[in-house]
Every structure is written in structure tokens, then in C-alpha cells.
Design an enzyme around this catalytic site. Structure first.
Site, PDB file in Angstrom:
ATOM      1  N   LYS A  73       2.531 -16.289   4.898  1.00  0.00           N
ATOM      2  CA  LYS A  73       1.639 -15.465   4.082  1.00  0.00           C
ATOM      3  C   LYS A  73       2.062 -14.017   4.170  1.00  0.00           C
ATOM      4  O   LYS A  73       2.385 -13.532   5.262  1.00  0.00           O
ATOM      5  CB  LYS A  73       0.210 -15.615   4.653  1.00  0.00           C
ATOM      6  CG  LYS A  73      -0.854 -14.921   3.854  1.00  0.00           C
ATOM      7  CD  LYS A  73      -1.338 -15.769   2.693  1.00  0.00           C
ATOM      8  CE  LYS A  73      -2.207 -15.001   1.715  1.00  0.00           C
ATOM      9  NZ  LYS A  73      -1.410 -14.210   0.763  1.00  0.00           N
TER      10      LYS A  73
ATOM     11  N   LYS B  55       0.060 -10.793  12.885  1.00  0.00           N
ATOM     12  CA  LYS B  55      -1.267 -10.403  12.385  1.00  0.00           C
ATOM     13  C   LYS B  55      -2.159 -11.631  12.168  1.00  0.00           C
ATOM     14  O   LYS B  55      -3.313 -11.662  12.590  1.00  0.00           O
ATOM     15  CB  LYS B  55      -1.043  -9.673  11.054  1.00  0.00           C
ATOM     16  CG  LYS B  55      -2.213  -8.943  10.502  1.00  0.00           C
ATOM     17  CD  LYS B  55      -1.901  -8.393   9.111  1.00  0.00           C
ATOM     18  CE  LYS B  55      -0.733  -7.428   9.054  1.00  0.00           C
ATOM     19  NZ  LYS B  55      -0.588  -6.773   7.742  1.00  0.00           N
TER      20      LYS B  55
ATOM     21  N   LYS C  14       7.052 -11.889   3.851  1.00  0.00           N
ATOM     22  CA  LYS C  14       6.932 -10.656   3.065  1.00  0.00           C
ATOM     23  C   LYS C  14       7.976 -10.673   1.965  1.00  0.00           C
ATOM     24  O   LYS C  14       9.022 -11.318   2.089  1.00  0.00           O
ATOM     25  CB  LYS C  14       7.172  -9.430   3.956  1.00  0.00           C
ATOM     26  CG  LYS C  14       6.544  -8.172   3.412  1.00  0.00           C
ATOM     27  CD  LYS C  14       5.046  -8.187   3.670  1.00  0.00           C
ATOM     28  CE  LYS C  14       4.377  -6.879   3.405  1.00  0.00           C
ATOM     29  NZ  LYS C  14       3.059  -6.849   4.057  1.00  0.00           N
TER      30      LYS C  14
ATOM     31  N   THR D 217      -8.792  -4.636   3.167  1.00  0.00           N
ATOM     32  CA  THR D 217      -7.954  -4.009   4.201  1.00  0.00           C
ATOM     33  C   THR D 217      -8.686  -2.790   4.781  1.00  0.00           C
ATOM     34  O   THR D 217      -8.801  -2.634   6.004  1.00  0.00           O
ATOM     35  CB  THR D 217      -6.577  -3.612   3.629  1.00  0.00           C
ATOM     36  OG1 THR D 217      -6.016  -4.763   2.985  1.00  0.00           O
ATOM     37  CG2 THR D 217      -5.637  -3.128   4.709  1.00  0.00           C
TER      38      THR D 217
ATOM     39  N   ASN E  91      -4.937   2.016  -2.092  1.00  0.00           N
ATOM     40  CA  ASN E  91      -6.106   1.136  -2.021  1.00  0.00           C
ATOM     41  C   ASN E  91      -6.764   1.145  -0.638  1.00  0.00           C
ATOM     42  O   ASN E  91      -7.956   1.435  -0.501  1.00  0.00           O
ATOM     43  CB  ASN E  91      -5.667  -0.288  -2.425  1.00  0.00           C
ATOM     44  CG  ASN E  91      -6.819  -1.272  -2.316  1.00  0.00           C
ATOM     45  OD1 ASN E  91      -7.224  -1.658  -1.242  1.00  0.00           O
ATOM     46  ND2 ASN E  91      -7.370  -1.653  -3.451  1.00  0.00           N
TER      47      ASN E  91
ATOM     48  N   SER F 260      -7.587 -12.699   2.022  1.00  0.00           N
ATOM     49  CA  SER F 260      -6.630 -13.529   1.278  1.00  0.00           C
ATOM     50  C   SER F 260      -6.781 -15.001   1.698  1.00  0.00           C
ATOM     51  O   SER F 260      -6.706 -15.906   0.863  1.00  0.00           O
ATOM     52  CB  SER F 260      -5.196 -13.091   1.571  1.00  0.00           C
ATOM     53  OG  SER F 260      -4.819 -12.031   0.737  1.00  0.00           O
TER      54      SER F 260
HETATM   55  N1  GLU Z   1      -0.028  -6.838   2.147  1.00  0.00           N
HETATM   56  C1  GLU Z   1      -1.157  -7.047   3.003  1.00  0.00           C
HETATM   57  C2  GLU Z   1      -0.747  -6.929   4.448  1.00  0.00           C
HETATM   58  O1  GLU Z   1       0.268  -6.341   4.770  1.00  0.00           O
HETATM   59  C3  GLU Z   1      -1.902  -8.339   2.684  1.00  0.00           C
HETATM   60  C4  GLU Z   1      -1.121  -9.589   2.825  1.00  0.00           C
HETATM   61  C5  GLU Z   1      -1.846 -10.842   2.322  1.00  0.00           C
HETATM   62  O2  GLU Z   1      -2.987 -10.723   1.903  1.00  0.00           O
HETATM   63  O3  GLU Z   1      -1.228 -11.897   2.375  1.00  0.00           O
HETATM   64  O4  GLU Z   1      -1.437  -7.341   5.329  1.00  0.00           O
END
Ligand code: GLU
Length: 458
Positions: free
Chosen positions: A76, A100, A112, A196, A227, A379
Site C-alpha cells: 500500500k 507505517k 510507493k 493525514t 492537503n 485508506s
Molecule cells: N501517501 C500517503 C502516505 O504517505 C497515503 C498512502 C495511502 O493512503 O496508501 O502515507
């Protein structure tokens, strides 16, 4: 910074990220084999995306998708559109995602993606073609049970909608669960837009409980007004915290009496020129008053002061919230950081040598892999709702997010106090334990080298 310096920095970023595992493993029970496995990304895909531009010419963009580890679940992580994207950066970001998800204990691994592009230079239709083109190239690499993208720097719900639509066309079936952060009418979750920032806000509330401070005495600076930065600033100010400085890529503003955040957000959104996706305005447009707009509604009419992003980091404040990009707090400026608390909304804003400096000077850093985990947590809720075909209310999303964030915060803080280690080391130790336990459940050398012959004897 010249090109050679910037290449060196981006190559270092993955090595620096992985090096944190060695510190953390001393406080974890991870098997050495599992630790070794975690140092290597599972799969890397580099793609070229040809895009027909509005003037008829063809431009080829370079993009990446990295899946770091999927032992705990499908990978993810977001997709960023930025000129600074590089493979080592995407690798570091994928690794951080794996950690995370483990820290907040949601059933995902880490990934990513990124495309080297300045999206502000593209028209809406060029941006749509690039977004769909990226999915066309990575379609076999992602999937609802394999790898689930989301928004990141300079990507947003509309782009996620285009990407979901493209993937569904390729698969010839509607597939909302392939991507999160979608617009609500296309299967997005309520509460994903500010998740976030809200997750980071819940972390500040946990600090508030521990330190028993009065929010109106606490001065906060937020570097980055995208955001996440906007939402954390808005939520904190609504709770009486004093936001004295904000900034974006063009610079920042400081106002001792506090900045009117809703007005600053409105001002930033109002000045669109390129597309619905991006705002051309900047928070430093109007220094005459701290609310960014000349008709200041606050009682204190003192004027604001233009500052640089570097100056913002070094202000005399209580809480610093880096919410922009990586490598902002380094060995070079760590000595000059005066905030006693830092809540990392950006991914990787602090280098490991800066970390040591901050810890030795008594600053408490709530690390990125905890502080910004609210986004991926919602998410996860979105993905679960898509798969169930059953949607939650915004209150349900907020309640569940708060429960997950405060539990994760408590677990990390407990280890920090028990072992007198930085919260970052504690967060990595917890992540290592969870990922390590999953790897060990499939067997490591201590299991396979035993002399028993039957699996059933184990
Ligand atoms: N881009 C966000 C992060 O770095 C969200 C990633 C997601 O929701 O999968 O945590």
C-alpha cells in the site's frame, strides 16, 4: 544545490532509511533473517509513459512503482508527481509505508510510486493522459489483493478517479478497491480527505494529555501547506492552538498574533490558474496581514512577516510540524531547531544524524511512520468499505481513526519511556516486531534447521 549534490542526497535517502533498522532491532525481537529480508525491496518497476501533449508533440515521462514488503498484506502506498522523484526516493518511501502500516497495525505491506514531472506545467487533459498512462504501464504490478496505490505529493482524488477508471477498463470490470483516496461518488471514503492531518492532530492531542498544557499557550509552525498541512493547522487552530507560521514551496509567513487558517486555506484555493487540481497562489502572497488576506478579521491587527522555509524551521515555537518534503531537518540545521516537540506530517523530513542531535537536546519527535499514518489508515477503511460494498458515516471513520492513532501512539510512547529511546526508534522496533513475527510465521532457519522430519511434529 547542484545536480551532483541532489543525486548524492537522493541515493543516500534509501541507505539512511534502512540504517534506522539497525538501531531499532536492538529494541525488537526480530529474527536476523527477517531483518535481512526487510532490507531489500520485493520488486521494482521502472516505466516510460508516452503522453501526447496538447500541441501534438509526444513527451515520454519516467515513473516508478516499488513494492517493499507484502508479508503482512497487499502492499500500500501513494503515487507522487514531482520533478524531484527518483528511484532511491521511491524505495525509501515504500519502505516507510511498510513500517507505517505495521506501527498502526493495519493489514498492509508497503509500496510507493512516482512520476518525474511538474504537474503544474501540464494542462488538465495532459494530466489525465499521464495518470491513465501510468496505470496502463503498472496494471500488472498492482491490484486489490496485490498493491493498492493512493494519493501523495501533487496527486489528488480526481487523479485517483482517473487511475481507478483506467484500471477498471483494463480489467473489464469495476474495481474501486484497486486504489484509495478516490472522489466520494466513485467509492471514496468519507473522512479520507483530511485523514493525514487529522491523524497528526490526534497525536498532538495525545501529547497534550501527557504534558497537560493549555492549547492557547502553544505556538505552532507548519512547514508545507498542502492537503495534510492545511488540515492539521485547521484542526489545531479550531482547538485554540496558536499557528504562528505557515509556508509552501514559494516561502512562508510568520505572524506573532497567530494566522487565520481558514482564510489562508481559502486564499490558497481561490487563485487557481492551471486546473482544478493545482492552486497557483501561495501562502506568502500578501504579507500585509497575518490572515493572508488584507481584510483581517482577527482582533490583533499586527502585520505578518515574510519568511523562508528555512527560517520557519528555526522559529522560537513549541511545536514544529514539517509537512512538506524529505530531508528538511539535517545535521546542518538541527542545532538551530528550537521547538521542543516535532510532529512529522511529511515522510522523512528528518535525517538520522539530525535525529541524534534533537534527541540529545531533549526534543521529542513524533516520527512520520506514526504521525502521518492517519492517511493510510483511512485508506484501509476505504478499501474495506469498497470490498464490503457497505459505507460508513464520517463519525464512524473519525472514531475508528482516533482509536487506532491513540492506541499506536500509546504503544510507541510506552516503549520510549520504558527503554529511554526516541519515539522513532520505538516506532521502528514495534514495526520490526510485527513484520518480523509475520515473516517468522512462515519459518526461519531456526525452524528449518531442526532435525525433525515431519512438519506435523513442529
Ligand atoms: N501517501 C500517503 C502516505 O504517505 C497515503 C498512502 C495511502 O493512503 O496508501 O502515507
Amino acid at each position: 544545490m547542484n545536480q551532483a549534490d541532489s543525486n548524492a542526497l537522493s541515493n543516500d535517502i534509501y541507505a539512511d532509511a534502512i540504517a534506522r533498522l539497525d538501531t531499532a532491532q536492538e529494541h525488537a525481537h526480530i529474527d536476523p533473517e527477517a531483518l535481512e529480508k526487510l532490507k531489500h525491496p520485493k520488486a521494482i518497476l521502472t516505466v516510460s509513459i508516452p503522453v501526447r501533449m496538447d500541441d501534438g508533440s509526444l513527451r515520454v515521462f519516467k515513473g516508478f512503482r516499488v513494492r517493499h514488503d507484502d508479508t503482512r498484506g497487499p502492499t500500500k502506498g501513494g503515487i507522487r508527481f514531482h520533478t524531484g522523484v527518483s528511484l532511491p526516493e521511491v524505495q525509501a518511501l515504500a519502505f516507510w509505508m511498510a513500517c507505517k502500516c505495521a506501527v498502526v497495525n493495519i493489514p498492509f505491506g508497503g509500496a510507493k510510486g512516482g512520476v518525474i514531472v511538474n504537474p503544474k506545467d501540464l494542462s488538465r487533459m495532459e494530466l489525465e493522459r499521464l495518470s491513465r498512462g501510468f496505470i496502463e504501464q503498472v496494471a500488472d504490478f498492482i491490484g486489490p489483493e496485490r498493491d493498492i496505490p493512493a494519493p501523495d505529493v501533487y496527486t489528488n482524488p480526481m487523479i485517483m478517479g482517473w487511475m481507478m477508471d483506467e484500471y477498471s477498463k483494463i480489467r473489464r470490470e469495476r474495481t474501486p478497491d484497486v486504489i484509495t483516496g478516490k472522489p466520494i461518488p466513485l467509492g471514496g471514503s468519507l473522512g479520507r480527505d483530511d485523514a493525514t492531518g487529522r491523524g497528526a492532530y490526534y497525536c498532538v492531542k495525545e501529547l497534550e494529555k501527557l504534558k497537560s498544557w493549555n492549547p492557547s499557550d502553544i505556538r505552532v509552525a507548519v512547514q508545507g501547506f498542502g492537503n495534510a498541512g492545511q488540515h492539521v493547522a485547521r484542526l489545531l487552530q479550531a482547538d485554540r492552538y496558536k499557528i504562528v507560521a505557515i509556508s509552501d514551496s514559494r516561502g512562508g509567513i510568520f505572524r506573532d498574533g497567530g494566522i487565520d487558517i481558514p482564510r489562508a486555506i481559502e486564499r490558497k484555493r481561490e487563485r487557481r490558474t492551471v486546473s482544478e487540481v493545482y492552486s497557483a497562489s501561495s501562502v506568502c502572497d500578501c504579507p500585509e496581514c497575518g490572515c493572508i488576506e488584507c481584510r483581517c478579521a482577527t482582533e490583533d491587527q499586527s502585520t505578518g512577516e515574510l519568511i523562508t522555509n528555512e527560517q520557519l524551521l528555526e522559529l522560537d515555537i513549541d511545536i514544529l510540524i514539517p509537512a512538506a518534503l524529505e530531508n528538511q531537518i539535517t545535521a546542518e540545521n538541527a542545532d538551530r531547531i528550537r521547538a521542543k516537540f516535532m510532529v512529522e506530517v511529511a515522510n522523512g523530513p528528518t535525517t538520522s544524524d539530525a535525529d541524534e542531535n534533537l534527541w540529545s537536546r531533549g526534543a521529542l519527535v513524533v516520527p512520520d511512520i506514526l504521525a502521518n499514518a492517519g492517511g493510510v489508515t483511512v485508506s484501509y477503511f476505504e478499501w474495506a468499505q469498497n470490498r464490503a460494498g457497505f459505507y460508513w458515516t464520517e463519525d464512524e471513520v473519525h472514531e475508528r481513526l482516533e482509536r487506532i492513532m491513540s492506541r499506536a501512539f500509546a504503544e510507541v510512547y510506552q516503549l520510549t519511556t520504558e527503554q529511554s529511546i526516541p519515539m522513532r526508534t520505538a516506532a521502528y522496533a514495534i514495526a520490526l516486531n510485527r513484520i518480523g513475527d509475520a515473516i517468522r510465521s512462515l519459518g526461519t532457519s531456526s525452524y528449518f534447521s531442526e532435525s525433525k522430519t515431519s512438519v506435523l511434529e513442529a
